[in-house]
Design an enzyme around this catalytic site. Structure first.
Site, PDB file in Angstrom:
ATOM      1  N   HIS A 202       0.853  -1.188   0.000  1.00 15.17           N
ATOM      2  CA  HIS A 202       0.000   0.000   0.000  1.00 15.17           C
ATOM      3  C   HIS A 202       0.889   1.238   0.000  1.00 15.17           C
ATOM      4  CE1 HIS A 202      -3.925  -1.856   1.786  1.00 15.17           C
ATOM      5  NE2 HIS A 202      -3.380  -2.648   0.893  1.00 15.17           N
TER       6      HIS A 202
ATOM      7  N   GLU B 191       0.914   3.885   1.847  1.00 17.73           N
ATOM      8  CA  GLU B 191       1.411   4.280   3.165  1.00 17.73           C
ATOM      9  C   GLU B 191       2.556   3.395   3.623  1.00 17.73           C
ATOM     10  OE1 GLU B 191      -3.199   4.404   3.718  1.00 17.73           O
ATOM     11  OE2 GLU B 191      -1.768   3.474   2.347  1.00 17.73           O
TER      12      GLU B 191
ATOM     13  N   CYS C 219      -6.202   1.980   5.821  1.00 17.05           N
ATOM     14  CA  CYS C 219      -6.841   0.729   6.211  1.00 17.05           C
ATOM     15  C   CYS C 219      -6.269   0.282   7.559  1.00 17.05           C
ATOM     16  CB  CYS C 219      -6.593  -0.340   5.151  1.00 17.05           C
ATOM     17  SG  CYS C 219      -4.873  -0.928   5.105  1.00 17.05           S
TER      18      CYS C 219
ATOM     19  N   CYS D  77      -2.395  -0.341   7.480  1.00 17.71           N
ATOM     20  CA  CYS D  77      -1.621   0.891   7.418  1.00 17.71           C
ATOM     21  C   CYS D  77      -1.761   1.695   8.704  1.00 17.71           C
ATOM     22  CB  CYS D  77      -2.039   1.711   6.207  1.00 17.71           C
ATOM     23  SG  CYS D  77      -1.620   0.885   4.640  1.00 17.71           S
TER      24      CYS D  77
END
Length: 153
Positions: free
Chosen positions: A57, A59, A87, A90
């Site tokens: 992801h 992040e 999410c 993260c």
């Protein structure tokens, strides 16, 4: 209540540029940058498709780069800008990395962990709670996501 600072929009626009770059490899357009002392020390865009990695992801990649830049996993005086509400994975990494502040764009009503579905970032039982401000340039972030998913329907 969300409180934004004068340079927040500038840094969120850098995150939006990262999100646009995710489209180059057919990934969901989410981008992130980590700032420390006014400088970008980490950036990332979703690369799950490109890497075949469910943890790639925006992040996570930005946090990893920021940790390498600082030479420590403790990102205590850093700010993470991300185009979509983090999410659970993260948000957990943000807490573990001791990120001071998180600024995000669009809400994620399906997987958001900064208040939409869960609120990991404000969980009082965890040992760190960053300041959080959401909704900055949300329309621009949402438009990128709508266009991406609209083209797949």
């Amino acid at each position: 209540m969300n409180h934004f600072f004068p340079r927040d929009e500038y840094f969120m626009r850098l995150a939006l540029r990262e999100a646009e770059r995710a489209l180059e490899h057919d990934d969901v357009p989410v981008g992130a940058v980590v700032i420390h002392d006014g400088e970008v020390i980490g950036s990332g865009r979703n690369e799950r498709e490109a890497r075949g990695d469910p943890t790639a992801h925006a992040e996570m990649l930005a946090l990893r780069e920021a940790s390498r830049s600082l030479g420590t996993w403790r990102l205590v005086d850093s700010v993470l800008y991300v185009t979509l509400e983090p999410c659970a994975m993260c948000a957990g990494a943000i807490v573990l990395g001791r990120v001071a502040r998180v600024v995000y764009g669009a809400l994620d009503p399906k997987a958001g962990a900064a208040g939409s579905v869960l609120d990991v970032l404000a969980e009082p039982r965890l040992n760190h709670r960053p300041d959080v401000a959401g909704g900055l340039l949300a329309e621009e972030s949402s438009a990128l996501l709508r266009a991406f998913f609209g083209a797949r329907r």
